[in-house]
Design an enzyme around this catalytic site. Structure first.
Site, mmCIF file in Angstrom:
data_model
loop_
_atom_site.group_PDB
_atom_site.id
_atom_site.type_symbol
_atom_site.label_atom_id
_atom_site.label_comp_id
_atom_site.label_asym_id
_atom_site.label_seq_id
_atom_site.Cartn_x
_atom_site.Cartn_y
_atom_site.Cartn_z
ATOM 1 N N ASP A 160 -18.255 0.477 35.507
ATOM 2 C CA ASP A 160 -19.105 1.657 35.362
ATOM 3 C C ASP A 160 -19.154 2.325 36.735
ATOM 4 O O ASP A 160 -18.698 1.741 37.733
ATOM 5 C CB ASP A 160 -20.517 1.198 34.897
ATOM 6 C CG ASP A 160 -21.473 2.349 34.591
ATOM 7 O OD1 ASP A 160 -21.008 3.504 34.462
ATOM 8 O OD2 ASP A 160 -22.690 2.086 34.489
ATOM 9 N N ARG A 167 -19.712 5.156 19.767
ATOM 10 C CA ARG A 167 -21.128 5.504 19.967
ATOM 11 C C ARG A 167 -21.670 6.169 18.701
ATOM 12 O O ARG A 167 -22.786 5.926 18.278
ATOM 13 C CB ARG A 167 -21.279 6.463 21.162
ATOM 14 C CG ARG A 167 -20.980 5.857 22.519
ATOM 15 C CD ARG A 167 -21.984 4.807 22.905
ATOM 16 N NE ARG A 167 -23.345 5.308 22.913
ATOM 17 C CZ ARG A 167 -23.922 5.989 23.909
ATOM 18 N NH1 ARG A 167 -23.236 6.215 25.022
ATOM 19 N NH2 ARG A 167 -25.183 6.393 23.835
ATOM 20 N N CYS A 212 -18.057 2.765 29.955
ATOM 21 C CA CYS A 212 -18.960 3.572 29.110
ATOM 22 C C CYS A 212 -18.716 5.066 29.286
ATOM 23 O O CYS A 212 -19.090 5.845 28.407
ATOM 24 C CB CYS A 212 -20.412 3.217 29.412
ATOM 25 S SG CYS A 212 -20.949 3.607 31.087
ATOM 26 N N ARG A 226 -33.878 9.274 26.817
ATOM 27 C CA ARG A 226 -33.119 8.912 28.019
ATOM 28 C C ARG A 226 -33.981 9.287 29.211
ATOM 29 O O ARG A 226 -34.341 10.447 29.389
ATOM 30 C CB ARG A 226 -31.774 9.657 28.068
ATOM 31 C CG ARG A 226 -31.083 9.528 29.405
ATOM 32 C CD ARG A 226 -29.660 10.009 29.416
ATOM 33 N NE ARG A 226 -28.793 9.056 28.723
ATOM 34 C CZ ARG A 226 -27.468 9.034 28.847
ATOM 35 N NH1 ARG A 226 -26.859 9.918 29.628
ATOM 36 N NH2 ARG A 226 -26.754 8.145 28.187
ATOM 37 N N HIS A 275 -28.974 0.050 28.798
ATOM 38 C CA HIS A 275 -28.270 1.062 27.995
ATOM 39 C C HIS A 275 -27.798 0.378 26.699
ATOM 40 O O HIS A 275 -26.602 0.188 26.473
ATOM 41 C CB HIS A 275 -27.098 1.632 28.786
ATOM 42 C CG HIS A 275 -26.542 2.905 28.207
ATOM 43 N ND1 HIS A 275 -27.110 3.552 27.123
ATOM 44 C CD2 HIS A 275 -25.463 3.650 28.570
ATOM 45 C CE1 HIS A 275 -26.397 4.647 26.848
ATOM 46 N NE2 HIS A 275 -25.398 4.730 27.710
ATOM 47 N N GLN A 309 -25.031 1.798 24.190
ATOM 48 C CA GLN A 309 -23.632 1.679 24.619
ATOM 49 C C GLN A 309 -23.071 0.313 24.239
ATOM 50 O O GLN A 309 -21.901 0.189 23.856
ATOM 51 C CB GLN A 309 -23.549 1.883 26.140
ATOM 52 C CG GLN A 309 -22.123 1.842 26.671
ATOM 53 C CD GLN A 309 -21.275 3.008 26.209
ATOM 54 O OE1 GLN A 309 -21.686 4.151 26.322
ATOM 55 N NE2 GLN A 309 -20.079 2.738 25.691
HETATM 56 N N1 NVA Z 1 -24.825 3.499 34.843
HETATM 57 C C1 NVA Z 1 -24.606 4.877 34.456
HETATM 58 C C2 NVA Z 1 -24.271 4.970 33.015
HETATM 59 C C3 NVA Z 1 -23.980 6.353 32.529
HETATM 60 C C4 NVA Z 1 -23.731 6.411 31.047
HETATM 61 C C5 NVA Z 1 -25.844 5.697 34.805
HETATM 62 O O1 NVA Z 1 -26.950 5.210 34.571
HETATM 63 O O2 NVA Z 1 -25.698 6.816 35.295
HETATM 64 N N1 CP Z 2 -21.847 6.578 28.124
HETATM 65 C C1 CP Z 2 -22.833 7.483 28.053
HETATM 66 O O1 CP Z 2 -23.989 7.195 27.768
HETATM 67 O O2 CP Z 2 -22.415 8.759 28.302
HETATM 68 P P1 CP Z 2 -23.322 10.050 28.479
HETATM 69 O O3 CP Z 2 -24.047 9.910 29.811
HETATM 70 O O4 CP Z 2 -22.364 11.191 28.482
HETATM 71 O O5 CP Z 2 -24.312 10.134 27.364
#
Ligand code: NVA
Ligand code: CP
Length: 299
Positions: free
Chosen positions: A216, A284, A256, A104, A131, A134
Site C-alpha cells: 500500500d 470492491r 488496494c 470514511r 479498511h 477492502q
Molecule cells: N492506506 C491508504 C489506503 C487508501 C485506500 C490510506 O489510508 O490513504
Molecule cells: N482502495 C480504496 O479504498 O480506494 P479509494 O481511496 O479510491 O476509495
C-alpha cells in the site's frame, strides 16, 4: 433486535465472513451475466466522505444503484458536519432518513461514535486504523484464484497502516499467517494482540515463500507531510522483482490502490503477470453489494 455494523473485520464471525465471500462471488456472476437483482429497491445508503476516494465511492454508489436502491454523497464541505454538528446528532438524523450509512473518516473513534448513536447499520469505508471493505474484496480475489486461504502465508510489505491492520484481522478470522515486512517504528502498535501476524525487519524474510504479496502507499491520507521521511524509511520494502522472487512461484500481487509506481511497487510488478489488482478493485463492487444486501435486506 440489535443493529449490525461493519466497523472492522472483527465484527464478522468466520462463518459470516465466509458466507459474505460466497455471496460476493455469486453477485459477481450475476453482474457479469447482465442479470437484474434488485433486493434493495426503495432503500437508501448515506455516504459520508471526509477523505478522498475513487473506488469506495463509485463501488458503493454503483452497487446501491445495481441493487435497486440509491446512494447519497455527503462531504464535510457541504454538510453541517464540517461546521461542527456533533457526529452523534448527525447519526440520529440520518438514521431517520436512510437505511444504512457508510463513513470514511480519520479517527476510528468517529465511526464508533457514529455507530453508537445510529439505529441503522454503519459501514466503515476506511479510517486511520482499518479498511475492512477492502479486505472483503481482497479475500474474494484470493479465493477466485486459489480457493481456501487457511494455512497460507501473506506478506504485507511497507507501512503498518489501516490496510495492514485489516489484513491482521483477516489472518485471525481465516487462519493464515501474515508476515509484516516493515522498518522498526512503523509496525502496528497492537501487533501482539494478533498471534497470526509477525514483524520482519528483513524484507526478503517477510516475502519468503509467500502466497500473496501485498502493499500500500507509504504515506496514507492525512500523512502527506511525512512523505519524504517515509520514502527514506520504506525504500528497502518496495515490492520489486527481488521481493517477488523470494515469494512462492505462484504468488499473486495485491494492492488496494491508488498505487505509486516506483515507490511501494515497481511498474514491472503491478503491471506484470502476477498482479491481480484490477480484479481486486472490481471486487470492491461485488463484495460490498453482498455486505449491503446482508446488512440492509438481512439476506
Ligand atoms: N492506506 C491508504 C489506503 C487508501 C485506500 C490510506 O489510508 O490513504
Ligand atoms: N482502495 C480504496 O479504498 O480506494 P479509494 O481511496 O479510491 O476509495
Amino acid at each position: 433486535m440489535t443493529t449490525r455494523h461493519f466497523l472492522t473485520l472483527a465484527d464478522l464471525s468466520t462463518e459470516e465472513l465466509e458466507q459474505l465471500l460466497r455471496r460476493a462471488a455469486e453477485l459477481r456472476a450475476v453482474q457479469h451475466n447482465g442479470d437484474i437483482h434488485e433486493p434493495l429497491r426503495g432503500k437508501v445508503l448515506g455516504m459520508i466522505f471526509e477523505k478522498s476516494s475513487t473506488r469506495t465511492r463509485v463501488s458503493f454508489e454503483a452497487g446501491m444503484a445495481q441493487l435497486g436502491g440509491h446512494a447519497i454523497f455527503l462531504s464535510p464541505r457541504d454538510s453541517q458536519l464540517g461546521r461542527g454538528e456533533p457526529i452523534e446528532d448527525t447519526a440520529r438524523v440520518l438514521s431517520g432518513m436512510v437505511d444504512a450509512v457508510m463513513i470514511r473518516t480519520f479517527a476510528h473513534e468517529n465511526v464508533e461514535r457514529f455507530a453508537s448513536a445510529a439505529t441503522v447499520p454503519v459501514i466503515n469505508g476506511l479510517t486511520d486504523d482499518h479498511h475492512p471493505c477492502q479486505l472483503l474484496a481482497d479475500l474474494q480475489t484470493w479465493q477466485a484464484h486459489r480457493g481456501e486461504i487457511a494455512g497460507r502465508r501473506v506478506a504485507w510489505m511497507g507501512d503498518g497502516n489501516n490496510m495492514c491492520r485489516s489484513w491482521m484481522q483477516a489472518a485471525e478470522r481465516m487462519d493464515f499467517d501474515l508476515n509484516i515486512g516493515c522498518p522498526d517504528g512503523y509496525a502496528p502498535d497492537d501487533l501482539s494482540e494478533y498471534p497470526r501476524s509477525r514483524h520482519c525487519v528483513d524484507p526478503l524474510q517477510a516475502s519468503e515463500g509467500a502466497d500473496v504479496v501485498v502493499t500500500d502507499v507509504w504515506a496514507s491520507m492525512g500523512m502527506e507531510d511525512e512523505q519524504a521521511e517515509r520514502v527514506r524509511a520504506f525504500e528497502p520494502y518496495q515490492v520489486n522483482a527481488r521481493v517477488m522472487q523470494a515469494a512462492d512461484d505462484r504468488a499473486i500481487f495485491m494492492h488496494c490502490l491508488p498505487a505509486h509506481r516506483g515507490e511501494e511497487v515497481t511498474a514491472e510488478v503491478i503491471d506484470g503477470p502476477q498482479s491481480v489488482v484490477w480484479e481486486e478493485a472490481e471486487n470492491r463492487l461485488h463484495a460490498q453489494k453482498a455486505l449491503l444486501e446482508w446488512l440492509i435486506a438481512g439476506a
